[in-house]
Write a protein that holds these residues in place. Structure first.
Motif, short mmCIF file in Angstrom:
data_model
loop_
_atom_site.label_atom_id
_atom_site.label_comp_id
_atom_site.label_asym_id
_atom_site.label_seq_id
_atom_site.Cartn_x
_atom_site.Cartn_y
_atom_site.Cartn_z
N GLN A 118 -8.43 -1.01 9.35
CA GLN A 118 -7.03 -0.86 8.94
C GLN A 118 -6.91 -0.50 7.47
O GLN A 118 -6.06 0.31 7.09
N LYS A 122 -5.28 3.12 6.39
CA LYS A 122 -4.03 3.05 5.62
C LYS A 122 -4.18 3.79 4.30
O LYS A 122 -3.27 4.51 3.87
N GLN A 286 -1.73 8.21 12.84
CA GLN A 286 -0.86 7.04 12.91
C GLN A 286 0.07 7.23 14.11
O GLN A 286 0.74 8.25 14.22
#
Length: 733
Positions: A118, A122, A286
């Motif tokens: 993650q 990100k 995403q």
């Protein structure tokens, strides 16, 4: 997935092909779904991760900040980064042990890996920054090296970041091709690429077993990428094996094998058309939780191993500057829109050209096959009868020469380590088996017998040829045994066949033409009065040899030229001689002694110069000699006489052809008998020197005397003049 093998297809054509294939493939989806509903069973719903939300949040709280700190520091390498993450895991483990949280400890490594994924995704989506600090379309530093190991046929080392692959090339005979046990397709494969991924490449110590599916797949991909630029088997019959061994791995080792293999092929002397390079493109996306569609994404060029592991796809693209040769696509999500796949082709093309530029700086063209240690290969064609002879002697040839001889389908293939061994093996094969006789080709043979008229030579697999005495040397040969001996090995040229079909061989055709050395500095200058012809020393060797050469007619017959071409006689007057002397700055011309006083002649009296040219009849097999006509013209109606030629009485004229007279410069006429010395002895005649240094020529007759000595005096008769004005003499008994 997508798997492509092509011959330099353009990105535009590839996009059109994928869109066409996709529209046809989706037609098969609905029938599969309806069939599953009718005949299949409903899938059970289950939770992928068994870790509780409370345990995951606790682990994320302990590890997220330290992980972000590691991935924002671009100075970390692959192994340093892995060591830092391991320390973070151990730190979290110690905290959980203090709290006696057994449930969280069971899923610690899985939870830390999820947090790491993650954090990386990100950072790429929101900031556009990668793990090692590169931009999204930036390629890692490149290093190329060819001829890494000179003893091998070909070798190259390719590095991209921490990924490094060593490629070696081995060349073999056509019989070394891999045999395939397949019902369809070719029975053999002459180009092989073997990919090896040893444990030490990822800093592990493990037992090396057999090939796994990953190694087979990566090797097949690299093999397909390079196959498009290989030369056809007719131009390059070698069997080629490329071994790609991964020395260090940090993503995209298969594409590094393509780059290293391309350079190694050129280093081995294989004439590939151009370099092939490959690069891997990744994707980080995403997904919108409500719809399940991709809401945002980033395309990554030249992905790391960590980006491959944590990303959504691994799109390997290999090709040349002209187009794509191989593609392999692996994706992790349930599906990726085709537009994103097509969009990935352009950054891959730019990165591929950047890598090709670096490879061209190291080696841009194939080396010569004889420059290194590559084996030499020759392919010969024979009849079935000749091959039966060779099968009996093949082992003997291999033992004597060290070469490898293979026979298949009417062809003989010879493989040797050096050119010297190759020449020796070909000589053995041709001597034992023989080849079709070609006029003008040079053969090696052994003298089997010697006769008075020549020698018989055994060559080309036991065939006999005649080496005539006239073909032994450019110089006259009186005895055959003076030049060749029984059992002597000779290099001879086939010059044709006689009327009986016997093969005619020539030794002198393989020897260089003798050159006549010119030394004019030590010779006395010729008298200025000698203007009727040019001295032999002033003639070029081409002009002299041209007089003695053979003539080939349109019907293909060859004959010896007549003594010399019919000349054009130049007779100059006294006025012309004086004008030439004044122009050359020479001394006053010596007066020619006169045999009797002459009456005064008018100054206007002169001689006209006429030239008689030789004409050649069309289709004739012999040359016709033209008579030289010398005409004297009278101007202003005056009586003519030879102003420069001495007057002779009738008695002197009748005696001129019977006894030699003293030669005077400029007074030579047809029929004059003079005494001359042998100045040079040539292959087809003599160069004679007269009393005052002027030289002429005499051509040997077919069955005439040919034994002369330099300096020997001869009585000769002026029979004609050649085109250069040189007198041509015949011998008087």
């Amino acid at each position: 997935m997508i798997d492509v093998q092509a011959r330099e297809i353009s990105e535009r054509d590839l996009q059109a092909g994928m869109k066409l294939a996709h529209s046809e493939a989706i037609k098969c989806i609905d029938p599969q779904i309806s069939l599953a509903k009718r005949a299949g069973k409903k899938k059970k719903e289950y939770k992928i991760s068994l870790i509780s939300d409370t345990s995951y949040e606790k682990i994320r709280t302990f590890s997220e900040a330290p992980i972000e700190e590691v991935f924002t520091d671009s100075s970390y390498g692959k192994f340093e980064r892995g060591g830092a993450l391991e320390k973070i895991t151990q730190s979290v483990k110690a905290k959980l042990e203090e709290e006696n949280d057994e449930d969280s400890l069971k899923f610690l490594h899985k939870a830390v890996d999820t947090v790491r994924k993650q954090v990386i995704r990100k950072r790429i989506i929101e900031e556009g920054l990668r793990v090692d600090g590169r931009q999204l379309d930036e390629v890692r530093p490149l290093y190329c090296e060819s001829n890494t190991y000179p003893l091998l046929h070909g070798s190259a080392l390719f590095s991209r970041g921490d990924t490094q692959v060593l490629c070696t090339v081995t060349l073999g005979a056509p019989g070394d091709a891999q045999r395939l046990d397949s019902i369809v397709g070719p029975p053999t494969k002459r180009f092989m690429l073997h990919y090896s991924f040893p444990p030490f490449s990822i800093d592990e110590v493990a037992k090396r077993g057999g090939l796994n599916r990953r190694e087979v797949g990566h090797g097949t991909l690299a093999e397909k990428a390079l196959l498009a630029v290989l030369p056809p088997e007719s131009d390059f019959p070698y069997t080629v094996r490329v071994n790609a061994e991964v020395m260090a791995s940090d993503g995209s080792t298969s594409m590094a094998s393509v780059c290293g293999g391309s350079m190694a092929l050129m280093d081995a002397g294989i004439p590939v058309r151009e370099h092939v390079a490959g690069v891997s493109v990744g994707l980080v996306s995403q997904v919108d939780p409500a719809t399940g569609d991709i809401s945002n994404y980033r395309i990554l060029t030249d992905i790391l191993g960590l980006e491959d592991h944590l990303g959504d796809m691994d799109f390997k693209i290999a090709g040349t500057r002209k187009g794509i040769t191989a593609i392999q696509l692996d994706i992790k999500p349930a599906g990726i829109p085709l537009d994103i796949i097509c969009e990935s082709l352009e950054p891959a093309r730019k990165a591929r050209n950047q890598i090709l530029d670096r490879m061209d700086q190291e080696i841009s063209t194939a080396r010569g096959i004889n420059d290194g240690s590559s084996p030499r290969l020759a392919t010969l064609s024979f009849s079935n009868e000749s091959l039966r002879k060779l099968l009996f002697h093949r082992k003997k040839i291999e033992q004597e020469t060290g070469a490898r001889v293979s026979i298949s389908d009417g062809t003989v293939t010879i493989v040797a380590k050096t050119q010297e061994i190759m020449d020796k093996a070909i000589e053995k094969v041709e001597f034992l088996v023989g080849r079709e006789i070609e006029v003008g080709r040079t053969y090696k043979g052994i003298v089997s017998s010697i006769k008075e008229y020549g020698a018989f030579v055994e060559f080309n697999g036991g065939q006999q040829g005649l080496l005539h005495i006239s073909e032994l040397s450019h110089q006259p040969v009186t005895k055959v045994s003076d030049v060749v001996t029984l059992g002597q090995s000779l290099s001879l040229r086939c010059i044709g066949q006689d009327m009986r079909g016997n093969i005619k061989l020539s030794l002198k055709a393989t020897l260089p033409q003798p050159r006549i050395k010119k030394d004019l500095k030590n010779k006395d200058p010729l008298p200025s009065e000698v203007t009727g012809w040019a001295a032999v020393e002033n003639m070029s060797s081409v002009d002299v040899d041209a007089q003695l050469s053979s003539t080939e007619h349109e019907n293909g017959t060859t004959e010896e030229a007549a003594a010399f071409s019919t000349p054009s006689v130049i007779i100059r007057s006294a006025a012309d001689c004086d004008a030439q002397d004044d122009a050359n700055g020479s001394k006053k011309r010596a007066k020619v002694a006169k045999s009797s006083p002459r009456p005064n002649k008018p100054a206007s009296e002169c001689h006209d110069v006429r030239k008689a040219t030789a004409k050649k009849a069309t289709g004739a097999t012999t040359k016709k000699t033209k008579k030289v006509k010398i005409e004297e013209s009278v101007s202003n109606g005056l009586e003519t006489s030879g102003s420069d030629v001495p007057e002779q009485s009738a008695d002197n004229t009748s005696d001129q052809n019977q006894s030699p007279t003293k030669f005077q410069s400029g007074a030579m006429k047809l029929g004059d008998v003079v005494t001359a010395k042998v100045y040079q002895i040539r292959a087809y005649g003599l160069v004679l020197e007269l009393s005052d240094g002027v030289r002429g020529m005499h051509k040997f007759e077919a069955n005439g005397l040919k034994e002369f000595e330099v300096g020997q005096e001869l009585v000769v008769k002026c029979s004609s003049f050649n085109a250069k004005g040189i007198p041509l003499f015949s011998l008087l008994d």
